[in-house]
Design a protein around this motif. Structure first.
Motif, mmCIF file in Angstrom:
data_model
loop_
_atom_site.group_PDB
_atom_site.id
_atom_site.type_symbol
_atom_site.label_atom_id
_atom_site.label_comp_id
_atom_site.label_asym_id
_atom_site.label_seq_id
_atom_site.Cartn_x
_atom_site.Cartn_y
_atom_site.Cartn_z
ATOM 1 N N ARG A 1 0.424 -4.902 -6.912
ATOM 2 C CA ARG A 1 -0.674 -5.254 -6.003
ATOM 3 C C ARG A 1 -0.190 -6.144 -4.864
ATOM 4 O O ARG A 1 -0.589 -5.955 -3.701
ATOM 5 C CB ARG A 1 -1.796 -5.943 -6.781
ATOM 6 N N ALA A 2 0.644 -7.122 -5.178
ATOM 7 C CA ALA A 2 1.175 -7.995 -4.128
ATOM 8 C C ALA A 2 2.007 -7.184 -3.142
ATOM 9 O O ALA A 2 1.929 -7.393 -1.917
ATOM 10 C CB ALA A 2 2.013 -9.103 -4.752
ATOM 11 N N ARG A 3 2.775 -6.233 -3.647
ATOM 12 C CA ARG A 3 3.600 -5.384 -2.780
ATOM 13 C C ARG A 3 2.735 -4.518 -1.871
ATOM 14 O O ARG A 3 3.040 -4.352 -0.685
ATOM 15 C CB ARG A 3 4.506 -4.511 -3.638
ATOM 16 N N ALA A 4 1.660 -3.977 -2.431
ATOM 17 C CA ALA A 4 0.784 -3.109 -1.638
ATOM 18 C C ALA A 4 -0.011 -3.892 -0.603
ATOM 19 O O ALA A 4 -0.226 -3.420 0.524
ATOM 20 C CB ALA A 4 -0.168 -2.365 -2.570
ATOM 21 N N GLU A 5 -0.441 -5.101 -0.966
ATOM 22 C CA GLU A 5 -1.293 -5.885 -0.077
ATOM 23 C C GLU A 5 -0.520 -6.740 0.913
ATOM 24 O O GLU A 5 -1.022 -7.043 1.997
ATOM 25 C CB GLU A 5 -2.222 -6.771 -0.924
ATOM 26 N N ARG A 6 0.712 -7.145 0.562
ATOM 27 C CA ARG A 6 1.471 -8.049 1.427
ATOM 28 C C ARG A 6 2.926 -7.585 1.553
ATOM 29 O O ARG A 6 3.853 -8.343 1.251
ATOM 30 C CB ARG A 6 1.432 -9.467 0.867
ATOM 31 N N PRO A 7 3.148 -6.357 1.957
ATOM 32 C CA PRO A 7 4.518 -5.815 1.952
ATOM 33 C C PRO A 7 5.508 -6.603 2.802
ATOM 34 O O PRO A 7 6.678 -6.723 2.437
ATOM 35 C CB PRO A 7 4.328 -4.391 2.485
ATOM 36 N N GLY A 8 5.052 -7.166 3.911
ATOM 37 C CA GLY A 8 5.962 -7.878 4.802
ATOM 38 C C GLY A 8 6.067 -9.364 4.543
ATOM 39 O O GLY A 8 6.858 -10.058 5.199
ATOM 40 N N HIS A 9 5.288 -9.863 3.578
ATOM 41 C CA HIS A 9 5.322 -11.294 3.276
ATOM 42 C C HIS A 9 6.542 -11.612 2.412
ATOM 43 O O HIS A 9 6.954 -10.810 1.570
ATOM 44 C CB HIS A 9 4.047 -11.705 2.535
ATOM 45 N N THR A 10 7.116 -12.775 2.616
ATOM 46 C CA THR A 10 8.291 -13.164 1.844
ATOM 47 C C THR A 10 7.917 -13.389 0.386
ATOM 48 O O THR A 10 7.083 -14.237 0.066
ATOM 49 C CB THR A 10 8.924 -14.443 2.415
#
Length: 572
Positions: free
Chosen positions: A9-18
């Motif tokens: 979910r974190a990858r899908a929602e915030r792909p460009g976030h560190t």
């Protein structure tokens, strides 16, 4: 829902976030996700099937994280182990869990179906250029009760046992802890804890749950730690006592206001004086004291707003869990009375790997079929619901017919101005002398005079030994055994004895480990726990050498920092 969904979910929602910052630099959620894809494909190529145990005894770095998330996604059971354990210790764990894949030294992994050296595994995963990614993106459907983690912890018999951590309970723990701590998507969490230590491992899970950034501190030295706080804008710092002291000593090196808003702590707590210094050094920060153990991850969290008025409390019970205090007969005690802390609810794990439930002395079946955990810790509940930890059952000794808690003596010593830390090793016998080691510049007589105002004769130590520094385990926990050996050695510093010694001056035996885990037997073959127990293991796992720094490295600067020995459950 499998634990892998936290990261997905974190990858899908915030792909460009560190997602991660380590010695190799920053990595976004999408970048770390690509590494997870490769690791998942690599596991499949290595023959890992759902339910297989994957032992990882390599560095706590990005490859560790990739393999952990990949194992969850593959329906495998991840078994994190510190690489500094001996071959005998590792071999016991590999055999006990019936590892399908062991990522460890060859000699230690010989009994696994497949064994791969950590460096080779990392090289194959990272240099595959998509070779292993095909087919790796599929998430295996797993039941909520399927096992996500096996975390090995020490026992009073010296036999490491694997705590069975199902997906349901792991997710419940993450959500309950976060409900109390309130991690945010813009948080930057500094982790100088070993990822094989569950307090460190859960930092990765909590960051994924919030979509936050995890910083794995390397062994660049203590000043580098301060620079990392500045450079990366760290907002949350999980503490062990040694790290708290280091940060107070080096806070003057900060070149400007830090962004730290929250310090958390579980296990051995920094002294009140050190905590107050720390909060003053980082204006705007607060301190959340927590209590728990590997067998249920977390039990309580103290709201930082209550710390000033209740500094000795470990807080209210987390959502989904329940606590009662029991007497020797198992009867529930009223508020204010001290007894054993018993917990049941959403975060109580599924017992010990491959050990019948009727042979366990910590887990017991409730009428509704759920398990409750008899912690072996003593405490009391206030009328306001706040929980207070009073020590472990095995911290109790009898002197002059009186039951005395060693933690009570240590706490009294640490309240003496000028005493940074104290450890009272367990006496060899009831008539053996009670010794107290203190980290202080005061004389033994000065400490004794101060203690005599707060402790009755049964609790007053026979001999007080001032030391420049108290030994810690590499996890930053009090090393009771090392203190006992130090005091028993012929060259140990002598200090004035009590004016009227209570006992004959004989050296004590080595004390028990800082937090012996529930050693009795452990669940009736937990569902899915097909691996047979193999008998006594090599020794307590959590107090084997573990790195104080992230990325699986050992920072020897932590081994002489002061600590407060209130409670140090293994892997919390």
């Amino acid at each position: 829902m499998p634990v892998s969904e936290l990261f997905a979910r974190a990858r899908a929602e915030r792909p460009g976030h560190t997602a991660l910052i380590d010695a190799e630099g920053p990595l976004t959620y999408d970048g770390l996700g690509a590494l997870v894809d490769r690791a998942a494909g690599w596991l499949r190529r290595r023959g890992v099937r759902p339910g297989d145990r994957v032992v990882h005894a390599g560095p706590g770095d990005r490859t560790f994280l990739a393999l952990m998330w990949a194992a969850f996604r593959a329906g495998a059971v991840f078994v994190p182990v510190h690489p500094d354990l001996t071959d005998d210790q590792l071999r016991h764990i590999v055999r006990d869990c019936g590892a399908g894949l062991a990522i460890c030294r060859p000699a230690a992994g010989a009994d696994a179906r497949t064994a791969v050296e950590p460096a080779r595994a990392a090289e194959e995963i990272r240099s595959a250029d998509g070779e292993f990614a095909d087919g790796g993106a599929t998430t295996v459907e797993v039941a909520d009760g399927a096992i996500a983690l096996l975390i090995y912890t020490s026992g009073t018999t010296g036999r490491p046992k694997g705590v069975v951590c199902p997906h349901r309970q792991v997710l419940a723990a993450v959500r309950a802890i976060d409900a109390r701590l309130g991690h945010r998507a813009d948080d930057v969490v500094l982790c100088r804890l070993p990822l094989s230590f569950d307090y460190g491992l859960y930092q990765a899970l909590l960051c994924a749950h919030a979509g936050a950034t995890l910083v794995l501190a390397d062994r660049g030295g203590d000043l580098a730690l301060v620079r990392a706080i500045e450079r990366h804008g760290v907002t949350v710092v999980p503490l062990v006592p040694s790290l708290a002291r280091i940060l107070t000593l080096l806070s003057g090196k900060l070149r400007g206001p830090a962004k730290v808003r929250l310090f958390t702590n579980t296990g051995a707590r920094p002294s009140r004086a050190v905590t107050e210094e720390l909060l003053a050094a980082f204006p705007g920060s607060v301190f959340a004291s927590m209590y728990g153990m590997t067998e249920c991850k977390r039990i309580s969290v103290l709201d930082p707003a209550l710390y000033a008025d209740h500094p000795d409390s470990v807080g209210h019970v987390i959502p989904g869990d329940h606590v009662r205090i029991t007497g020797p007969d198992g009867r529930t005690l009223p508020p204010g009375e001290t007894g054993e802390i018993v917990v049941w609810g959403d975060t109580v794990m599924a017992g010990y790997w491959g050990v019948p439930l009727d042979r366990q002395d910590r887990y017991a079946r409730r009428a509704d079929g759920s398990l409750e955990l008899r912690t072996g810790d003593r405490g009391r509940l206030g009328v306001d619901g706040l929980l207070y930890f009073a020590g472990r059952d095995d911290d109790l000794v009898k002197r002059r017919g009186v039951r005395v808690g060693l933690a009570e003596i240590e706490d009294a010593a640490e309240r003496v101005p000028g005493v940074y830390a104290a450890v009272a090793p367990r006496p060899a016998a009831e008539d053996a002398p009670l010794l107290l080691a203190v980290q202080t510049a005061l004389t033994a007589r000065e400490v004794r005079e101060a203690l005599a105002r707060h402790l009755d004769p049964a609790r007053l130590p026979d001999r007080i030994v001032p030391l420049d520094a108290l030994p810690l385990t590499a996890n930053g926990k009090p090393d009771r055994a090392a203190v006992a050996r130090l005091l028993a050695a012929p060259e140990a510093p002598e200090a004035p004895e009590a004016p009227e010694p209570l006992e004959a001056p004989e050296a004590p035996e080595a004390a028990d480990a800082a937090r012996p885990e529930a050693a009795g037997p452990g669940p009736a073959a937990v569902p899915g726990a097909a691996g047979p127990a193999t008998g006594p293991g090599p020794g307590p796992v959590p107090d084997a050498p573990e790195a104080a720094a992230g990325a699986g490295t050992t920072d020897t600067t932590d081994t002489t920092a002061p600590l407060r020995n209130t409670h140090a459950p293994a892997g919390v």
